[in-house]
Design a protein around this motif. Structure first.
Motif, mmCIF file in Angstrom:
data_model
loop_
_atom_site.group_PDB
_atom_site.id
_atom_site.type_symbol
_atom_site.label_atom_id
_atom_site.label_comp_id
_atom_site.label_asym_id
_atom_site.label_seq_id
_atom_site.Cartn_x
_atom_site.Cartn_y
_atom_site.Cartn_z
ATOM 1 N N ILE A 43 31.607 -5.240 -14.681
ATOM 2 C CA ILE A 43 32.695 -6.187 -14.915
ATOM 3 C C ILE A 43 32.592 -6.792 -16.323
ATOM 4 C CG2 ILE A 43 33.800 -8.312 -14.045
ATOM 5 C CD1 ILE A 43 33.768 -5.989 -11.989
ATOM 6 N N SER A 44 33.683 -6.798 -17.038
ATOM 7 C CA SER A 44 33.849 -7.500 -18.336
ATOM 8 C C SER A 44 33.225 -6.837 -19.560
ATOM 9 C CB SER A 44 33.316 -8.947 -18.278
ATOM 10 O OG SER A 44 34.116 -9.738 -17.436
ATOM 11 N N THR A 45 32.491 -5.723 -19.388
ATOM 12 C CA THR A 45 31.753 -5.214 -20.558
ATOM 13 C C THR A 45 32.528 -4.238 -21.437
ATOM 14 O OG1 THR A 45 30.703 -3.557 -19.142
ATOM 15 C CG2 THR A 45 29.450 -5.566 -19.612
ATOM 16 N N SER A 46 33.775 -3.931 -21.065
ATOM 17 C CA SER A 46 34.514 -3.037 -21.959
ATOM 18 C C SER A 46 35.665 -3.788 -22.610
ATOM 19 C CB SER A 46 34.983 -1.812 -21.185
ATOM 20 O OG SER A 46 35.590 -0.901 -22.065
ATOM 21 N N ASP A 47 36.825 -3.796 -21.983
ATOM 22 C CA ASP A 47 37.960 -4.481 -22.590
ATOM 23 C C ASP A 47 37.666 -5.974 -22.827
ATOM 24 O OD1 ASP A 47 40.664 -4.424 -23.566
ATOM 25 O OD2 ASP A 47 41.235 -5.545 -21.771
ATOM 26 N N PHE A 48 36.915 -6.601 -21.952
ATOM 27 C CA PHE A 48 36.617 -8.035 -22.078
ATOM 28 C C PHE A 48 35.427 -8.341 -22.995
ATOM 29 C CE2 PHE A 48 38.792 -9.958 -18.012
ATOM 30 C CZ PHE A 48 40.025 -9.765 -18.602
ATOM 31 N N VAL A 78 28.855 2.150 -11.238
ATOM 32 C CA VAL A 78 29.467 3.400 -11.705
ATOM 33 C C VAL A 78 29.979 3.243 -13.138
ATOM 34 C CG1 VAL A 78 31.396 4.975 -11.270
ATOM 35 C CG2 VAL A 78 30.177 3.976 -9.344
ATOM 36 N N ASP A 79 29.849 4.295 -13.912
ATOM 37 C CA ASP A 79 30.554 4.350 -15.205
ATOM 38 C C ASP A 79 30.925 5.806 -15.491
ATOM 39 O OD1 ASP A 79 31.825 3.568 -17.509
ATOM 40 O OD2 ASP A 79 30.047 2.709 -18.469
ATOM 41 N N LEU A 80 31.813 5.968 -16.473
ATOM 42 C CA LEU A 80 32.433 7.274 -16.689
ATOM 43 C C LEU A 80 31.541 8.324 -17.334
ATOM 44 C CD1 LEU A 80 35.962 6.085 -17.888
ATOM 45 C CD2 LEU A 80 35.492 7.454 -15.832
ATOM 46 N N ASP A 110 34.142 9.085 -12.147
ATOM 47 C CA ASP A 110 35.371 8.290 -12.083
ATOM 48 C C ASP A 110 35.398 7.587 -10.725
ATOM 49 O OD1 ASP A 110 37.995 7.409 -11.665
ATOM 50 O OD2 ASP A 110 38.868 9.105 -12.733
ATOM 51 N N ILE A 111 35.531 6.278 -10.730
ATOM 52 C CA ILE A 111 35.455 5.503 -9.491
ATOM 53 C C ILE A 111 36.582 5.861 -8.516
ATOM 54 C CG2 ILE A 111 36.828 3.463 -10.181
ATOM 55 C CD1 ILE A 111 34.387 1.781 -9.023
ATOM 56 N N THR A 112 37.620 6.508 -9.004
ATOM 57 C CA THR A 112 38.719 6.917 -8.119
ATOM 58 C C THR A 112 38.500 8.327 -7.552
ATOM 59 O OG1 THR A 112 40.077 7.907 -9.874
ATOM 60 C CG2 THR A 112 40.354 5.539 -9.476
ATOM 61 N N GLY A 136 48.088 -1.350 -14.500
ATOM 62 C CA GLY A 136 48.171 -1.120 -15.938
ATOM 63 C C GLY A 136 47.087 -1.831 -16.713
ATOM 64 N N GLY A 137 47.297 -1.924 -18.025
ATOM 65 C CA GLY A 137 46.351 -2.619 -18.890
ATOM 66 C C GLY A 137 45.142 -1.782 -19.276
ATOM 67 N N GLY A 138 45.098 -0.537 -18.850
ATOM 68 C CA GLY A 138 43.984 0.322 -19.249
ATOM 69 C C GLY A 138 42.741 0.116 -18.408
ATOM 70 N N GLY A 139 41.661 0.787 -18.800
ATOM 71 C CA GLY A 139 40.370 0.640 -18.129
ATOM 72 C C GLY A 139 40.409 1.023 -16.662
ATOM 73 N N VAL A 140 39.479 0.454 -15.924
ATOM 74 C CA VAL A 140 39.311 0.825 -14.530
ATOM 75 C C VAL A 140 40.470 0.292 -13.681
ATOM 76 C CG1 VAL A 140 37.873 -1.131 -13.795
ATOM 77 C CG2 VAL A 140 37.481 1.134 -12.817
ATOM 78 N N ASN A 141 41.067 -0.834 -14.117
ATOM 79 C CA ASN A 141 42.205 -1.406 -13.385
ATOM 80 C C ASN A 141 43.372 -0.416 -13.309
ATOM 81 O OD1 ASN A 141 43.583 -3.965 -12.277
ATOM 82 N ND2 ASN A 141 44.987 -3.346 -13.901
#
Ligand code: AR6
Length: 231
Positions: A43-48, A78-80, A110-112, A136-141
């Motif tokens: 949580i928070s370590t990429s876009d944030f 998990v990470d890509l 991929d978490i999906t 939207g908004g990119g990333g995992v969301n």
């Protein structure tokens, strides 16, 4: 003769012990594959733009705390990519702290698509959400909302209209969602972490006292949400 007689049983014993160890080891990890499992992104370590070292410490602390509260269930970060810095940091810190590797491990994927592509069964996945709980908004969301279809958007709306930093919300996924049918995901937990990116709402302007508190709260809320699903 004596030598021969004594050496044969010794070898046989060693080999069977070894084989037993392997069999027991794989049997228990196979059994554990069906254990309830929460897969979560960092949580928070990429876009944030939250600091990776600090985030890794918080992840390992919270995982260690909750690994005693989840029975035989599992937590998976998990990470890509294999190059993920946060995965390496967390792996090293978790090993240092002797965190139980049956209950917590890292996974690249991929978490999906954890089950269909990675063979990893996770009945619950976490999302690094935005405060509007919007796709939207990119990333995992973006990836999770895309993969889950309109079912997730509607189910999320029924639960909440917004989320404040440090909080999480558990959303049961309708069985018609592709994430449910393809991956076996029954719940998505949206989590809103602290934001250090000036281009995004609620930026903390590098205040890591606040930021670390909010990230701790976010993981506590996420893991409590998972515990609530376990019943
Ligand atoms: N599978 C697994 N991990 C992923 C995936 C994926 N498909 N996609 C990204 N990650 P981020 P944040 C990892 O930026 O920093 C969104 O736009 C990624 O490598 O998604 O909390 C929201 O709408 C990283 O390790 O989340 C918010 O506005 C981790 O997921 C904002 O970004 C989180 O990266 C939240 O920013």
């Amino acid at each position: 003769d004596t030598e021969k007689v004594s050496s044969i049983p010794d070898n046989a014993y060693l080999e069977s012990k070894e084989a037993q160890g392997r069999a027991v080891g794989s049997a228990s990890s196979d059994a554990n594959q069906d254990a309830p499992t929460l897969a979560f992104p960092s949580i928070s370590t990429s876009d944030f733009q939250f600091n990776h070292e600090r985030a890794a410490d918080i992840i390992v602390d919270k995982v260690a705390e909750f690994s005693n509260k989840i029975g035989n269930a599992r937590l998976v970060l998990v990470d890509l990519t294999h190059k993920s810095k946060i995965l390496s940091l967390v792996k090293a810190k978790a090993a240092e702290k002797n965190v139980n590797t049956q209950k917590f491990f890292t996974h690249v994927g991929d978490i999906t698509r954890l089950y269909s592509t990675g063979g990893l069964r996770c009945n619950v996945i976490a999302n690094a959400a935005n405060w509007r709980l919007k796709p939207g908004g990119g990333g995992v969301n973006a990836a999770i909302f895309n993969a889950a279809g309109s079912e997730l958007e509607n189910a999320t709306k029924e639960k909440a209209k917004s989320l404040s930093p440090g909080n999480a919300i558990v959303v049961p996924l309708p069985s018609s969602s592709p994430l449910f049918t393809r991956e076996g995901v029954t719940h998505v937990i949206h989590v809103l972490g602290p934001n250090m990116n000036p281009q995004r709402p609620n930026c903390l302007n590098n205040d890591y006292n606040k930021g670390c508190n909010i990230l701790q709260e976010a993981y506590a809320a996420l893991f409590e949400g998972f515990v609530s699903i376990l019943g």
